[in-house]
Design a protein around this motif. Structure first.
Motif, PDB file in Angstrom:
ATOM      1  N   GLN A  93      32.733  15.912  35.971  1.00  0.00           N
ATOM      2  CA  GLN A  93      33.158  16.168  34.708  1.00  0.00           C
ATOM      3  C   GLN A  93      32.450  17.677  34.190  1.00  0.00           C
ATOM      4  OE1 GLN A  93      32.642  12.659  32.256  1.00  0.00           O
ATOM      5  NE2 GLN A  93      34.890  12.098  32.972  1.00  0.00           N
ATOM      6  N   ARG A  94      31.920  18.412  35.358  1.00  0.00           N
ATOM      7  CA  ARG A  94      31.291  19.575  35.028  1.00  0.00           C
ATOM      8  C   ARG A  94      31.497  20.594  35.909  1.00  0.00           C
ATOM      9  NH1 ARG A  94      27.323  18.997  31.245  1.00  0.00           N
ATOM     10  NH2 ARG A  94      26.343  20.651  32.037  1.00  0.00           N
ATOM     11  N   PRO A  95      31.592  21.740  35.621  1.00  0.00           N
ATOM     12  CA  PRO A  95      31.660  22.875  36.804  1.00  0.00           C
ATOM     13  C   PRO A  95      30.703  23.155  37.736  1.00  0.00           C
ATOM     14  CG  PRO A  95      31.352  24.006  34.716  1.00  0.00           C
ATOM     15  CD  PRO A  95      31.224  22.548  34.376  1.00  0.00           C
ATOM     16  N   PHE A  96      29.497  22.872  37.389  1.00  0.00           N
ATOM     17  CA  PHE A  96      28.351  23.454  38.227  1.00  0.00           C
ATOM     18  C   PHE A  96      27.807  22.406  39.043  1.00  0.00           C
ATOM     19  CE2 PHE A  96      27.896  25.571  34.045  1.00  0.00           C
ATOM     20  CZ  PHE A  96      28.365  26.830  34.379  1.00  0.00           C
ATOM     21  N   GLY A  97      28.253  22.258  40.348  1.00  0.00           N
ATOM     22  CA  GLY A  97      27.502  21.399  41.374  1.00  0.00           C
ATOM     23  C   GLY A  97      26.441  21.883  41.709  1.00  0.00           C
ATOM     24  N   THR A  98      25.904  21.290  43.022  1.00  0.00           N
ATOM     25  CA  THR A  98      24.649  21.937  43.768  1.00  0.00           C
ATOM     26  C   THR A  98      24.649  22.786  44.919  1.00  0.00           C
ATOM     27  OG1 THR A  98      24.766  19.901  45.156  1.00  0.00           O
ATOM     28  CG2 THR A  98      23.652  19.471  42.925  1.00  0.00           C
ATOM     29  N   ALA A  99      26.109  23.187  45.232  1.00  0.00           N
ATOM     30  CA  ALA A  99      26.302  24.205  46.227  1.00  0.00           C
ATOM     31  C   ALA A  99      26.086  25.603  45.614  1.00  0.00           C
ATOM     32  CB  ALA A  99      27.530  24.095  46.770  1.00  0.00           C
ATOM     33  N   ALA A 100      24.650  25.681  45.114  1.00  0.00           N
ATOM     34  CA  ALA A 100      24.491  26.910  44.231  1.00  0.00           C
ATOM     35  C   ALA A 100      22.985  27.193  44.290  1.00  0.00           C
ATOM     36  CB  ALA A 100      25.000  27.058  42.892  1.00  0.00           C
ATOM     37  N   GLN A 101      22.386  28.310  43.937  1.00  0.00           N
ATOM     38  CA  GLN A 101      20.940  28.505  43.718  1.00  0.00           C
ATOM     39  C   GLN A 101      20.490  27.678  42.507  1.00  0.00           C
ATOM     40  OE1 GLN A 101      21.009  32.699  44.054  1.00  0.00           O
ATOM     41  NE2 GLN A 101      19.887  32.567  46.003  1.00  0.00           N
ATOM     42  N   TYR A 102      21.233  27.510  41.559  1.00  0.00           N
ATOM     43  CA  TYR A 102      20.780  27.018  40.339  1.00  0.00           C
ATOM     44  C   TYR A 102      22.093  26.182  39.835  1.00  0.00           C
ATOM     45  CZ  TYR A 102      17.065  30.266  39.869  1.00  0.00           C
ATOM     46  OH  TYR A 102      16.121  31.169  40.178  1.00  0.00           O
ATOM     47  N   THR A 103      21.664  24.944  39.281  1.00  0.00           N
ATOM     48  CA  THR A 103      22.583  24.250  38.596  1.00  0.00           C
ATOM     49  C   THR A 103      22.372  23.636  37.254  1.00  0.00           C
ATOM     50  OG1 THR A 103      24.252  22.396  38.777  1.00  0.00           O
ATOM     51  CG2 THR A 103      21.951  21.707  39.261  1.00  0.00           C
ATOM     52  N   VAL A 104      22.985  23.375  36.265  1.00  0.00           N
ATOM     53  CA  VAL A 104      22.796  22.925  34.828  1.00  0.00           C
ATOM     54  C   VAL A 104      23.391  21.527  34.719  1.00  0.00           C
ATOM     55  CG1 VAL A 104      23.419  23.228  32.423  1.00  0.00           C
ATOM     56  CG2 VAL A 104      22.339  25.025  33.626  1.00  0.00           C
ATOM     57  N   LEU A 105      22.759  20.668  34.243  1.00  0.00           N
ATOM     58  CA  LEU A 105      23.280  19.327  34.080  1.00  0.00           C
ATOM     59  C   LEU A 105      22.660  18.367  32.914  1.00  0.00           C
ATOM     60  CD1 LEU A 105      22.196  17.135  37.100  1.00  0.00           C
ATOM     61  CD2 LEU A 105      21.105  19.140  36.307  1.00  0.00           C
ATOM     62  N   PRO A 106      22.889  17.604  32.586  1.00  0.00           N
ATOM     63  CA  PRO A 106      22.092  16.620  31.585  1.00  0.00           C
ATOM     64  C   PRO A 106      20.945  16.268  32.227  1.00  0.00           C
ATOM     65  CG  PRO A 106      24.525  15.904  31.618  1.00  0.00           C
ATOM     66  CD  PRO A 106      24.507  16.999  32.633  1.00  0.00           C
ATOM     67  N   ALA A 107      19.964  16.167  31.250  1.00  0.00           N
ATOM     68  CA  ALA A 107      18.557  15.888  31.610  1.00  0.00           C
ATOM     69  C   ALA A 107      18.624  14.438  32.186  1.00  0.00           C
ATOM     70  CB  ALA A 107      17.608  15.795  30.301  1.00  0.00           C
TER      71      ALA A 107
END
Length: 339
Positions: A93-107
């Protein structure tokens, strides 16, 4: 930052490596600088599902990973900048997965990773280990949490003991004190299940498989962790104990299953479906805490010597990593995002 993205569903060719702005954590969130991203079957299946619009204009795939907390949003007091973490359900339910240099997610979805645990171990947890935890904690008369001794005196049958969930189920059940029986389809996979800690390993297909399980567990197995319910429902009913639970988490072998009604209700069998994405926050937090405790105890190692071979790709080869999982790569597929 570099990120793998897609803006339409389809095969792995829709994935591309792009430059994107560094995301900022909102209140209650953290930003993680990723070292390793883990690939699960649901990652490629979510990308490949056509016939419905994407939840966001652009998606970065992959739910699991590990790295270092890089920034903290307002109100977060459970983590600190520079802390090593493993993350789960990053793209749910978020656009930022982990196939990236950075991700943002709930703590709450970033879990401290001890210095004794590698980033590849952290990226191999998430969906597999938490699914296995759920399968082992839904028994009517069993524990709702796992810890050393929680499953003492119980027998667990892991169908498909060489897969990522099966591997984690073997390790968690053995850590919690169960006797573990695993089924596999080859000598190579038998070696992996034994390396993971299974006390007994049986191979299929075999006309005597049920007899072999009953010989090891004359009173039946209390918990069944099931990867192919369409193929195994009949066998599961034969070997499950009275009031036993069959926790199934995948549709390998087919989309429908049948079982003998009388034998099922006579044993008070619980058929328990498992999907981490809809299981609810309470179950997720319990699984994360218990998996973290098992990691701290050194109970969840990865690598071929521990029964889970690792196959590596680099970030710009994420499409090949997705293809490897879709094609049934043995063990765990990981993406090295940074050194």
């Amino acid at each position: 930052m570099k990120a793998i993205t897609y803006s339409q569903p389809g095969d792995s060719s829709v994935l591309s490596l792009e430059d994107r702005p560094l995301p900022e954590p909102a209140a209650g969130e953290v930003r993680v600088r990723l070292t390793v991203s883990g690939v699960n079957p649901t990652d490629w299946k979510a990308r490949a599902t056509t016939g419905r619009p994407l939840p966001f204009d652009e998606v970065t795939p992959n739910q699991d990973g590990a790295g270092v907390v890089d920034a903290i949003g307002a109100g977060v007091d459970t983590l600190s900048v520079g802390q090593r973490v493993w993350v789960y359900l990053a793209a749910h339910q978020r656009p930022f997965g982990t196939a990236a240099q950075y991700t943002v997610l709930p703590a709450s979805r970033a879990v401290p990773l001890p210095d004794s645990a590698s980033f590849e171990l952290g990226a191999s947890l998430g969906v597999p280990a938490m699914t296995a935890h759920r399968a082992l904690t839904v028994h009517e008369d069993g524990p709702s949490r796992l810890a050393p001794g929680a499953l003492a005196g119980r027998t667990v049958l892991v169908q498909g003991g060489a897969g990522a969930v099966g591997h984690a189920a073997i390790q968690l059940a053995a850590w919690a004190g169960a006797t573990v029986i695993a089924t596999v389809s080859s000598d190579e996979k038998e070696a992996l299940a034994r390396a993971a800690g299974a006390h007994h390993v049986l191979q299929y297909p075999s006309e005597t498989l049920a007899d072999g399980i009953r010989e090891l567990a004359p009173n039946g197995v209390e918990h069944i962790v099931e990867v192919a319910i369409a193929d195994n429902a009949g066998l599961d009913v034969e070997v499950v104990a009275n009031h036993g639970t069959i926790g199934y988490y995948a549709d390998n072998g087919g989309a429908d299953f049948t079982a003998r009604v009388r034998e099922s209700f006579a044993k008070n069998v619980r058929w328990q479906g498992l999907l981490l994405y809809t299981v609810g926050e309470r179950a997720l937090l319990a699984a994360a805490e218990d998996v973290a405790a098992a990691v701290a105890d050194g109970a969840l190692p990865v690598g071929e010597d521990a029964g889970l071979p690792l196959t590596w790709f680099v970030l710009d080869d994420t499409a090949a990593a997705h293809d490897a999982v879709e094609q049934g790569a043995l063990g765990k597929v990981l993406i090295r995002v940074a050194e």
